[in-house]
Design a protein around this motif. Structure first.
Motif, PDB file in Angstrom:
ATOM      1  N   ILE B 399       0.817  -1.223   0.000  1.00  0.00           N
ATOM      2  CA  ILE B 399       0.000   0.000   0.000  1.00  0.00           C
ATOM      3  C   ILE B 399       0.845   1.264   0.000  1.00  0.00           C
ATOM      4  N   LEU B 400       2.168   1.102   0.068  1.00  0.00           N
ATOM      5  CA  LEU B 400       3.042   2.274   0.080  1.00  0.00           C
ATOM      6  C   LEU B 400       2.786   3.200  -1.120  1.00  0.00           C
ATOM      7  N   PRO B 401       2.747   2.679  -2.349  1.00  0.00           N
ATOM      8  CA  PRO B 401       2.501   3.577  -3.484  1.00  0.00           C
ATOM      9  C   PRO B 401       1.184   4.335  -3.344  1.00  0.00           C
ATOM     10  N   LEU B 402       0.148   3.645  -2.847  1.00  0.00           N
ATOM     11  CA  LEU B 402      -1.147   4.312  -2.676  1.00  0.00           C
ATOM     12  C   LEU B 402      -1.037   5.474  -1.706  1.00  0.00           C
ATOM     13  N   ILE B 403      -0.363   5.222  -0.565  1.00  0.00           N
ATOM     14  CA  ILE B 403      -0.232   6.266   0.452  1.00  0.00           C
ATOM     15  C   ILE B 403       0.573   7.431  -0.104  1.00  0.00           C
ATOM     16  N   ILE B 404       1.659   7.113  -0.820  1.00  0.00           N
ATOM     17  CA  ILE B 404       2.498   8.191  -1.362  1.00  0.00           C
ATOM     18  C   ILE B 404       1.695   9.040  -2.344  1.00  0.00           C
ATOM     19  N   ILE B 405       0.979   8.370  -3.255  1.00  0.00           N
ATOM     20  CA  ILE B 405       0.242   9.121  -4.281  1.00  0.00           C
ATOM     21  C   ILE B 405      -0.815  10.023  -3.630  1.00  0.00           C
ATOM     22  N   ASN B 406      -1.545   9.468  -2.648  1.00  0.00           N
ATOM     23  CA  ASN B 406      -2.576  10.264  -1.966  1.00  0.00           C
ATOM     24  C   ASN B 406      -1.967  11.410  -1.172  1.00  0.00           C
ATOM     25  N   ALA B 407      -0.877  11.109  -0.435  1.00  0.00           N
ATOM     26  CA  ALA B 407      -0.269  12.130   0.415  1.00  0.00           C
ATOM     27  C   ALA B 407       0.312  13.257  -0.433  1.00  0.00           C
TER      28      ALA B 407
END
Lengths: 321, 534
Positions: B399-407
């Motif tokens: 989920i790291l990419p998801l969190i980075i993109i959202n943040a």
């Protein structure tokens, strides 16, 4: 009284001082960002090295890997094509379900629906996107398969079959296609529509002949992403598509009555096979373990290719307004 | 050129045709949309349909038999009690005994009941059985059901029941233990469901059917005084009744084919038809079990919470840190661009690939670390890397990419003026980020993170590969525990051939969806509460 400071002294006091705290934080954040590269490298390294392990075995060869019509590593058959074939079958069925429906919903939402309707429908589709895939797997097994069996007969449709898994994957990727396609259609400037209406086009003609072509790059990208998602989908096929690869003694037998492509029989996809084998008690030294990484590598390369392709399409064919 | 275009009558027809075509397609688009909504409803209904419905159950000891056996014993053991197999004998004896009271089948009373009269029960209408006294008895005109319960069990003299009645011992005249009349009397007066019996009765039932050794063992596990009514009931179910579910039906089948189901169950030997709710508090709080009658999701829920906790601990700080770097520090050099396109690529990698990465790296390569044997916390001989920690880290990478993109999006939405104002006042870059950028971006970051976490909560495939899929019956108690998670529990139950497990899977799905709904609701709430426009 403070002493009058000389010009060089003042210059010195205003100079940027090294702040170690700032530097450390900067470095730490860089490491965090760089972790994504480490992850990618890790994936590539793990898949390649383990797959290499697999191909280094005396009984395995790349030629047999690519040409054989059976996948049974324990007894010396490594034809990845039967697994790829099942993956492509489910993905194809999924796209046949999701592509027209998704495009139609996207056109409806962006060109026809009132603001109010859209604000109700979009969250509903988002809910559909938020449901875990294992739930869809359950749905495929307990709803779609019995439905197909009732429609086509129990002797035609097996309990585990590619068709119901594929159709449910179609439902799974529907919200993905819809939201990406809707974004692409909404991004087309309103002036284009007004020009079409001004020339006497109907709403349908505007939607199909003006807006859709203008949004084509975004739409194609949506489809490619959706295909990649369908190929990587795991739980639905693991539950509903079949508990063993569809093996054939020879390709001639596989093509007899097109048995290879029969959607109503069971078949194991690449992802389904990985889940089933790794779900059991697997020894790290066995050929099964190594073979999983060869499948994983194939899967990774296919999806990577599709993702790069979609990005390329967007960049290449994007209409800039 | 103009001749291509129709005129007059033809033009009107041409326009009409185009309009019609537009209408047809419009309805097709609407149909597709309706279909999408319909699918969602069908999906939910299919699952809900399986969480209620008839089941055919076979008990080792049937619940009503359990109650009847207890009260039969108590009644027959009560003082001054006579049992007579022949109704004529009973009639004769009781008719001559003004202090006596008896139980008879209504048919026997009508056939042989000379000299007896029926005592009416004020708040209960007995079917097929009557309470009788001698005609010589003048004072016993009516009974309440509560008095009736005591009359045949603990009462010894009539005046105990009502002070105005004589202070003489009660003489009880009963049909034999095996008679249907006694069975019917107990079932109607004392009830048939063990769950509604007082706690003392449950303890007595346990004592009746378990060996003294088994009772001592139960008391050693936990003293009887510390157990609740529900505990005793569970013990009775587990140890004495021992139900086995033979077949299950969905809610719609139960409603539509009731007759056929009843006929089918009637033909099964020793089977009973029951209506079962699969989602109960017991289901949520019971540990996993290999028997569907007792299985619950506590083990899986705790496993999910532990895994997601580790995921959170790892992915949130790293993800937000990476987003800060890319938005605030990155200068757009080759490294930054590489990282950026790499993150987008990672978001498109199938989740099962992350599972394989986790298997090779966390489970195998870092086994001493992830199994806890490096810290001496577990026995190295039996431990392996298939732990909560491995799973949490694997999902963290996922989920790291998801969190980075959202943040990144949330950070980007903070106006540039905030940063300039802060820097202009002499703050360092980190001070600016910490005191101005992050607080303003926090709601957006939080919303994105909750959505990413709910993705992790529903993720199944990578965890199967990492090795959560073996049957686990013990609750996880830390990062080095073996575990199972809710979606995997659903997967396992779905894959079992017995019908009862399908119902359990449906119930577990509802629990999972409810948890996800709470999380997503929280995200939507946060988004609305802290929505800012600059």
């Amino acid at each position: 009284m403070t002493r009058e400071r000389s010009a060089p002294e003042i210059h010195e006091s205003l100079r940027k001082r090294p702040r170690w705290g700032e530097t450390v934080i900067h470095g730490l954040l860089l490491v965090f960002a760089g972790l994504s590269i480490v992850t990618t490298l890790g994936i590539v390294l793990v898949l390649f090295s383990q797959a290499l392990h697999f191909f280094a075995r005396p009984e395995v060869s790349l030629a047999r890997f690519l040409t054989e019509s059976q996948w049974q590593p324990q007894i010396g058959h490594f034809g990845i094509l039967v697994l790829i074939n099942a993956t492509l079958l489910t993905s194809l069925i999924a796209m046949v379900v999701a592509l027209p429906t998704g495009l139609a919903i996207a056109i409806y939402l962006s060109e026809y629906a009132s603001h109010r309707t859209r604000s109700i429908l979009k969250p509903i589709l988002e809910v559909l996107a938020g449901i875990p895939t294992v739930v869809y797997g359950y749905f495929a097994l307990t709803f779609m398969t019995p439905l197909l069996q009732r429609l086509l007969g129990r002797d035609v449709v097996e309990v585990f079959n590619v068709a119901s898994a594929g159709m449910v994957i179609g439902i799974l990727i529907l919200p993905l296609i819809t939201s990406m396609a809707e974004d692409a259609l909404s991004a087309v400037p309103y002036a284009l529509r007004e020009a079409a209406y001004g020339l006497g086009a109907t709403r349908l003609e505007t939607a199909l002949k003006v807006v859709t072509p203008a949004a084509m790059s975004g739409l194609i990208a949506a489809f490619v992403v959706a295909i990649s998602r369908a190929i990587g989908e795991t739980m639905i096929v693991a539950i509903a598509a079949g508990a063993g690869p569809r093996n054939f003694k020879s390709w001639r037998e596989a093509l007899h009555h097109l048995a290879l492509f029969n959607p109503f029989k069971g078949a194991e996809t690449m992802t389904g096979h990985i889940v089933r084998i790794s779900g059991g008690d697997i020894s790290y030294e066995s050929i099964d373990y190594d073979s999983l990484f060869a499948i994983g590598l194939t899967l990774f390369l296919i999806t990577l290719l599709l993702n790069i392709l979609s990005r390329r399409i967007v960049r290449r064919y994007r209409e800039v307004y | 050129m103009m001749s291509d275009f129709p005129e007059g009558q033809e033009l009107e027809q041409f326009i009409k045709r185009r309009r019609q075509k537009g209408l047809i397609w419009r309805s097709l688009f609407l149909l597709a949309t309706t279909l999408g909504v319909l699918v969602l409803m069908v999906l939910l209904l299919t699952i809900l349909n399986k969480t209620l419905g008839y089941v055919a159950v076979r008990y080792r000891m049937e619940p009503d038999e359990l109650v009847v056996a207890l009260y039969r014993t108590i009644m027959l053991d009560a003082s001054q009690t006579q049992t007579l197999a022949n109704p004529a004998d009973l009639t004769r004896g009781l008719a001559a005994d003004p202090d006596g009271v008896g139980i008879m089948a209504r048919a026997d009373f009508e056939a042989t009941g000379q000299g007896l009269r029926v005592v009416p029960i004020t708040d209960l209408s007995l079917q097929g059985v009557v309470v009788v006294v001698s005609e010589a008895n003048t004072w016993l005109t009516d009974l309440t059901s509560l008095e009736l319960m005591r009359l045949f069990t603990i009462a010894t003299t009539w005046s105990e029941l009502r002070p105005e009645w004589p202070q003489r011992p009660i003489h009880r005249w009963l049909p034999p233990a095996s008679s249907p009349a006694l069975h019917a009397f107990i079932a109607q007066v004392y009830g048939e469901d063990p769950r509604t019996q007082p706690t003392e009765a449950l303890v007595a039932m346990l004592a009746m059917h378990l060996s003294p050794g088994a009772m001592r063992q139960i008391m050693a596990e936990k003293p009887l005084s510390a157990r609740t009514h529900e505990d005793f009931y569970q013990l009775l179910v587990d140890r004495v009744m021992e139900p086995t579910i033979l077949e299950t039906w969905s809610f719609s089948e139960s409603i539509l084919n009731r007759k056929a189901i009843q006929a089918r169950v009637a033909a099964m030997p020793d089977a009973r038809l029951e209506f079962r709710r699969w989602i109960t508090w017991d289901f949520i709080t019971s540990p996993q079990s290999s028997r569907p009658e007792f299985a619950g999701v506590r083990t899986a829920i705790l496993g999910s919470l532990w895994v997601v906790f580790i995921t959170l601990l790892f992915a949130i700080p790293v993800g937000i840190g990476a987003a800060i770097y890319l938005e605030e520090y990155g200068s757009g050099g080759w490294l930054d661009q590489l990282i950026e396109s790499n993150i987008n690529n990672l978001a498109g990698v199938p989740s099962i690939i992350y599972g394989m990465l986790g298997l090779a790296v966390f489970v195998r390569a870092l086994e001493p670390l992830t199994s806890g044997s490096l810290f001496g916390l577990v026995d190295p001989a039996t431990s392996n890397g298939r732990t909560v920690l491995s799973a949490g880290l694997t999902l963290g990478l996922l989920i790291l990419p998801l969190i980075i993109i959202n943040a990144r999006e949330a950070i980007r939405a903070v106006p540039q003026a905030f940063r300039e104002a802060s820097l202009g006042l002499g703050a360092t870059q980190w001070q600016t980020i910490w005191s101005h950028v992050l607080p303003n971006a926090l709601p957006g970051i939080l919303t994105g993170s909750i959505l990413a976490i709910s993705r992790a909560f529903g993720e199944t495939a990578p965890l199967v590969v990492v090795g959560a899929s073996t049957a686990i019956f013990l609750d996880p108690h830390g990062p080095f525990s073996k575990f199972t998670v809710l979606p995997i529990q659903i997967y396992q139950w779905t894959s079992r051939p017995q019908a009862a497990f399908q119902n359990l899977a449906a119930a577990a799905i509802i629990v999972l969806l409810a948890l996800l709904l709470v999380m997503n609701g929280l995200a939507v709430y946060l988004r609305h509460k802290y929505r800012r426009t600059y």
